[in-house]
Design a protein around this motif. Structure first.
Motif, PDB file in Angstrom:
ATOM      1  N   GLY A   1       0.831  -1.208   0.000  1.00 51.01           N
ATOM      2  CA  GLY A   1       0.000   0.000   0.000  1.00 51.01           C
ATOM      3  C   GLY A   1       0.855   1.242   0.000  1.00 51.01           C
ATOM      4  N   SER A   2       0.215   2.392  -0.181  1.00 54.12           N
ATOM      5  CA  SER A   2       0.941   3.643  -0.323  1.00 54.12           C
ATOM      6  C   SER A   2       1.200   4.341   0.986  1.00 54.12           C
ATOM      7  CB  SER A   2       0.148   4.585  -1.237  1.00 54.12           C
ATOM      8  OG  SER A   2      -1.136   4.833  -0.699  1.00 54.12           O
ATOM      9  N   GLY A   3       0.873   3.701   2.111  1.00 57.39           N
ATOM     10  CA  GLY A   3       1.136   4.311   3.403  1.00 57.39           C
ATOM     11  C   GLY A   3       0.028   5.263   3.763  1.00 57.39           C
ATOM     12  N   GLY A   4       0.385   6.420   4.317  1.00 55.47           N
ATOM     13  CA  GLY A   4      -0.611   7.408   4.677  1.00 55.47           C
ATOM     14  C   GLY A   4      -0.866   7.449   6.151  1.00 55.47           C
ATOM     15  N   GLY A   5      -0.170   6.650   6.937  1.00 57.10           N
ATOM     16  CA  GLY A   5      -0.339   6.700   8.385  1.00 57.10           C
ATOM     17  C   GLY A   5      -0.692   5.350   8.940  1.00 57.10           C
ATOM     18  N   PRO A   6       0.039   4.857   9.954  1.00 54.43           N
ATOM     19  CA  PRO A   6      -0.259   3.559  10.540  1.00 54.43           C
ATOM     20  C   PRO A   6      -1.526   3.623  11.383  1.00 54.43           C
ATOM     21  CG  PRO A   6       1.409   4.700  11.805  1.00 54.43           C
ATOM     22  CD  PRO A   6       1.129   5.555  10.631  1.00 54.43           C
ATOM     23  N   ALA A   7      -2.141   2.464  11.584  1.00 57.97           N
ATOM     24  CA  ALA A   7      -3.328   2.428  12.442  1.00 57.97           C
ATOM     25  C   ALA A   7      -2.960   2.818  13.861  1.00 57.97           C
ATOM     26  CB  ALA A   7      -3.950   1.030  12.406  1.00 57.97           C
TER      27      ALA A   7
ATOM     28  N   THR B   1       7.711   3.552  16.508  1.00 61.59           N
ATOM     29  CA  THR B   1       7.351   2.153  16.293  1.00 61.59           C
ATOM     30  C   THR B   1       6.005   2.065  15.592  1.00 61.59           C
ATOM     31  OG1 THR B   1       8.558   1.470  18.270  1.00 61.59           O
ATOM     32  CG2 THR B   1       6.933  -0.076  17.396  1.00 61.59           C
ATOM     33  N   ASN B   2       5.965   1.310  14.522  1.00 60.04           N
ATOM     34  CA  ASN B   2       4.725   1.070  13.786  1.00 60.04           C
ATOM     35  C   ASN B   2       3.957  -0.051  14.478  1.00 60.04           C
ATOM     36  OD1 ASN B   2       2.673   0.608  11.969  1.00 60.04           O
ATOM     37  ND2 ASN B   2       4.005  -0.139  10.330  1.00 60.04           N
ATOM     38  N   GLU B   3       2.910   0.300  15.210  1.00 64.00           N
ATOM     39  CA  GLU B   3       2.118  -0.684  15.939  1.00 64.00           C
ATOM     40  C   GLU B   3       0.967  -1.239  15.103  1.00 64.00           C
ATOM     41  OE1 GLU B   3       3.204  -1.573  18.724  1.00 64.00           O
ATOM     42  OE2 GLU B   3       4.183   0.084  19.753  1.00 64.00           O
ATOM     43  N   GLY B   4       0.866  -0.812  13.832  1.00 59.35           N
ATOM     44  CA  GLY B   4      -0.218  -1.259  12.972  1.00 59.35           C
ATOM     45  C   GLY B   4       0.009  -2.649  12.423  1.00 59.35           C
ATOM     46  N   ASP B   5      -0.931  -3.101  11.593  1.00 58.38           N
ATOM     47  CA  ASP B   5      -0.876  -4.449  11.027  1.00 58.38           C
ATOM     48  C   ASP B   5      -0.243  -4.490   9.651  1.00 58.38           C
ATOM     49  OD1 ASP B   5      -2.177  -5.508  13.268  1.00 58.38           O
ATOM     50  OD2 ASP B   5      -4.161  -5.079  12.424  1.00 58.38           O
ATOM     51  N   SER B   6       0.076  -3.341   9.066  1.00 56.81           N
ATOM     52  CA  SER B   6       0.665  -3.313   7.737  1.00 56.81           C
ATOM     53  C   SER B   6       1.871  -2.388   7.738  1.00 56.81           C
ATOM     54  CB  SER B   6      -0.360  -2.832   6.698  1.00 56.81           C
ATOM     55  OG  SER B   6      -0.817  -1.526   7.020  1.00 56.81           O
ATOM     56  N   ALA B   7       2.709  -2.558   6.707  1.00 57.43           N
ATOM     57  CA  ALA B   7       3.926  -1.760   6.608  1.00 57.43           C
ATOM     58  C   ALA B   7       3.593  -0.290   6.393  1.00 57.43           C
ATOM     59  CB  ALA B   7       4.794  -2.272   5.460  1.00 57.43           C
ATOM     60  N   LEU B   8       4.431   0.579   6.947  1.00 57.37           N
ATOM     61  CA  LEU B   8       4.314   2.024   6.782  1.00 57.37           C
ATOM     62  C   LEU B   8       5.386   2.482   5.816  1.00 57.37           C
ATOM     63  CD1 LEU B   8       3.304   4.861   7.673  1.00 57.37           C
ATOM     64  CD2 LEU B   8       4.959   4.718   9.537  1.00 57.37           C
ATOM     65  N   GLN B   9       4.995   3.286   4.830  1.00 59.15           N
ATOM     66  CA  GLN B   9       5.941   3.773   3.840  1.00 59.15           C
ATOM     67  C   GLN B   9       5.908   5.293   3.801  1.00 59.15           C
ATOM     68  OE1 GLN B   9       4.302   1.510   0.540  1.00 59.15           O
ATOM     69  NE2 GLN B   9       6.073   0.139   0.582  1.00 59.15           N
ATOM     70  N   ASP B  10       7.072   5.882   3.618  1.00 65.11           N
ATOM     71  CA  ASP B  10       7.203   7.342   3.523  1.00 65.11           C
ATOM     72  C   ASP B  10       6.593   8.025   4.740  1.00 65.11           C
ATOM     73  OD1 ASP B  10       8.474   7.126   1.070  1.00 65.11           O
ATOM     74  OD2 ASP B  10       6.576   7.145  -0.019  1.00 65.11           O
ATOM     75  N   TRP B  11       7.278   7.900   5.894  1.00 65.96           N
ATOM     76  CA  TRP B  11       6.763   8.403   7.160  1.00 65.96           C
ATOM     77  C   TRP B  11       7.245   9.823   7.452  1.00 65.96           C
ATOM     78  CZ3 TRP B  11      10.826   9.791  10.171  1.00 65.96           C
ATOM     79  CH2 TRP B  11      12.054   9.149   9.949  1.00 65.96           C
TER      80      TRP B  11
ATOM     81  N   ALA C   1       8.202  -1.816   8.726  1.00 65.38           N
ATOM     82  CA  ALA C   1       7.295  -2.961   8.755  1.00 65.38           C
ATOM     83  C   ALA C   1       6.402  -2.921   9.992  1.00 65.38           C
ATOM     84  CB  ALA C   1       8.099  -4.256   8.741  1.00 65.38           C
ATOM     85  N   ALA C   2       5.311  -3.653   9.924  1.00 66.14           N
ATOM     86  CA  ALA C   2       4.436  -3.773  11.089  1.00 66.14           C
ATOM     87  C   ALA C   2       5.219  -4.323  12.267  1.00 66.14           C
ATOM     88  CB  ALA C   2       3.260  -4.688  10.758  1.00 66.14           C
ATOM     89  N   GLY C   3       5.174  -3.618  13.395  1.00 67.58           N
ATOM     90  CA  GLY C   3       5.902  -4.030  14.581  1.00 67.58           C
ATOM     91  C   GLY C   3       7.341  -3.574  14.624  1.00 67.58           C
ATOM     92  N   ALA C   4       7.844  -2.973  13.547  1.00 66.70           N
ATOM     93  CA  ALA C   4       9.237  -2.527  13.498  1.00 66.70           C
ATOM     94  C   ALA C   4       9.336  -1.050  13.916  1.00 66.70           C
ATOM     95  CB  ALA C   4       9.810  -2.721  12.102  1.00 66.70           C
ATOM     96  N   SER C   5      10.576  -0.599  14.108  1.00 72.81           N
ATOM     97  CA  SER C   5      10.831   0.769  14.543  1.00 72.81           C
ATOM     98  C   SER C   5      11.845   1.437  13.636  1.00 72.81           C
ATOM     99  CB  SER C   5      11.358   0.790  15.985  1.00 72.81           C
ATOM    100  OG  SER C   5      10.437   0.218  16.882  1.00 72.81           O
ATOM    101  N   VAL C   6      11.825   2.758  13.619  1.00 73.83           N
ATOM    102  CA  VAL C   6      12.837   3.543  12.936  1.00 73.83           C
ATOM    103  C   VAL C   6      13.314   4.618  13.909  1.00 73.83           C
ATOM    104  CG1 VAL C   6      11.164   5.166  11.920  1.00 73.83           C
ATOM    105  CG2 VAL C   6      13.391   4.826  10.830  1.00 73.83           C
ATOM    106  N   SER C   7      14.605   4.900  13.898  1.00 72.50           N
ATOM    107  CA  SER C   7      15.178   5.846  14.854  1.00 72.50           C
ATOM    108  C   SER C   7      15.913   6.971  14.128  1.00 72.50           C
ATOM    109  CB  SER C   7      16.148   5.141  15.809  1.00 72.50           C
ATOM    110  OG  SER C   7      15.482   4.162  16.573  1.00 72.50           O
ATOM    111  N   PHE C   8      15.913   8.145  14.735  1.00 73.23           N
ATOM    112  CA  PHE C   8      16.665   9.275  14.222  1.00 73.23           C
ATOM    113  C   PHE C   8      17.013  10.182  15.393  1.00 73.23           C
ATOM    114  CE2 PHE C   8      12.143  10.207  13.853  1.00 73.23           C
ATOM    115  CZ  PHE C   8      12.010  11.464  14.420  1.00 73.23           C
ATOM    116  N   GLY C   9      17.800  11.206  15.145  1.00 71.56           N
ATOM    117  CA  GLY C   9      18.198  12.099  16.224  1.00 71.56           C
ATOM    118  C   GLY C   9      18.602  13.452  15.699  1.00 71.56           C
ATOM    119  N   PHE C  10      18.798  14.392  16.611  1.00 70.90           N
ATOM    120  CA  PHE C  10      19.155  15.740  16.203  1.00 70.90           C
ATOM    121  C   PHE C  10      19.821  16.485  17.350  1.00 70.90           C
ATOM    122  CE2 PHE C  10      14.870  15.929  17.910  1.00 70.90           C
ATOM    123  CZ  PHE C  10      14.893  17.035  18.752  1.00 70.90           C
TER     124      PHE C  10
END
Length: 437
Positions: free
Chosen positions: A326-332, A355-365, A404-413
């Motif tokens: 899917g094209s993303g648009g925001g996790p559940a 962390t994406n707690e939804g059931d599907s992958a999140l793209q372009d967050w 991915a569903a259940g995965a996390s992404v990290s960044f900092g500043f």
């Protein structure tokens, strides 16, 4: 505990009769980073100590590590903090000969010459360097190698290094799921060498005068070393793979390192259904399998190889199911963890994990929040930052846009402000309200 790589205790091993029992500190005294491949002296001794210990105690088997632990346990638990805070590109000026591997008193024991644990590598190979990122900093990693004919019986000096670095990279990509957590990684071609050498690394931050120093002991097997026609012993099977981020078309896999009587030179990832090789590494214990079909189940296993071409038995299989594409648009559902890593007069460093707690992958967050303390972002990493007034939006880069569903992404500043840093309490991910943890 599986090592990130095969680290040979070349100096021999003598189990201490009484052993060492060192309690793990509640939290690290400092948190920055160090190479897990090729393993730094401090990380290799930390791993050796845990392997020989029991219940979290340190009982190293390598004699050099034993002596270092007698001197101090600090650099074992703080193996990622070998630094000078005000170096400011004055490395050769402020670090005398013989102190390159441990330029401060806490790490001085690691300057001693001897048979430290060493990582086996192949001359001229292209490998994946892996540098743990306890705290994320922008900057440049520069790697030197010792000259042919250097004297390993003497402490390392500047003249023992080749005059030019063989590898240099600025702001390399960052990924989760390394052997010690988040890590920087990049491809590097090793120089043509043979026998024992030291890879000397300087990580110089671009946002402060701080610099980090590490010695990684390596043994080059040349064009196979002892692993030629007479080598008939196959490596052990790799550890069971685990899946990290899984998108509609790819899956990140990692596994425990295999061992070999001479040295593991690479791994092959196979599609369990067809036996086809779908990814390879030149020593790394992680790979991304791409070209997968959306909404499809796959199983994979890993095989280790040595220089003579001997192949191990297959690892246990891991199964994954790709996303819908899917094209993303925001996790559940989602969770954002925001923390102040370092703070000083007029500024601070913050780390953020979504962390994406939804059931599907999140793209372009994108992750957005409002500063309540008048902060201004000055620079950042692993995301693209935009600020308008108090509103900040961090969006994905071209290499970490899929979560991915259940995965996390990290960044900092890093940010500037006129007082104490205040953590935001409300976040939006792709325009949707997200839980703050």
């Amino acid at each position: 505990m599986n090592l990130a790589r095969r680290i040979t205790l070349i100096g021999g091993a003598a189990v201490l009769a009484s052993g060492f029992a060192v309690a793990l500190p509640a939290e690290p005294a400092a948190a920055h980073g160090g190479f897990t491949f090729p393993a730094t002296r401090t990380y290799a001794c930390y791993q050796d100590g845990l392997e020989g210990g029991n219940g979290g105690s340190l009982n190293p088997q390598n004699p050099m590590c034993q002596e270092a632990l007698e001197y101090s346990s600090y650099p074992f638990w703080n193996w990622f903090g070998n630094l000078i805070s005000d170096a400011g590109d004055r490395h050769r000026e402020i670090i005398p000969n013989g102190k390159l591997c441990g330029p401060t008193e806490e790490f001085d024991a690691f300057n001693r010459p001897g048979d430290w644990p060493a990582t086996q590598v192949q001359s001229g190979d292209t490998v994946t360097f892996e540098h743990n990122a306890w705290a994320r900093h922008p900057g440049t990693f520069t790697q030197y190698i010792t000259k042919d004919g250097w004297d390993p019986s003497q402490p390392l000096g500047w003249d023992d290094l080749e005059p030019a670095p063989f590898d240099e990279v600025t702001d390399p990509p960052l990924r989760e799921g390394g052997v010690e957590g988040a890590e920087y990684y990049w491809q590097a071609t090793l120089p043509e060498k043979s026998g024992r050498h030291v890879i000397y690394s300087i990580w110089e931050r671009s946002d402060s005068p701080e610099a980090f120093y590490n010695c990684s002991d390596v043994v080059f097997d040349g064009s196979g070393g002892g692993g030629g026609e007479d080598d008939t012993q196959a490596p052990t099977a790799p550890g069971a793979p685990s899946a990290g981020a899984v998108t509609d078309g790819s899956a990140e896999l990692s596994w425990g390192a295999a061992s070999d009587d001479v040295g593991v030179t690479g791994y092959e990832v196979h599609d369990a259904a067809t036996g086809e090789v779908v990814a390879t590494t030149s020593g790394g214990t992680s790979a991304t399998v791409s070209g997968l079909q959306a909404e499809t189940s796959y199983s994979f296993y890993v095989v280790a190889l040595d220089a003579a071409g001997n192949a191990s038995s297959p690892s246990p299989e891991v199964s994954v199911t790709t996303g819908s594409g899917g094209s993303g648009g925001g996790p559940a559902e989602c969770t954002v963890d925001y923390s102040i890593a370092n703070e000083w007069s007029g500024g601070y460093t913050a780390n953020v994990s979504m962390t994406n707690e939804g059931d599907s992958a999140l793209q372009d967050w994108s992750v957005a929040w409002d500063f309540a303390d008048g902060s201004t972002v000055t620079n950042g990493w692993s995301a693209q930052f935009a600020q308008e007034g108090t509103r900040v939006t961090a969006s994905n880069t071209d290499w970490n846009g899929d979560v991915a569903a259940g995965a996390s992404v990290s960044f900092g500043f890093n940010a500037e402000n006129g007082g104490s840093a205040a953590e935001p309490t409300a976040f939006e991910v792709n325009g949707e309200t997200c839980t703050a943890s």
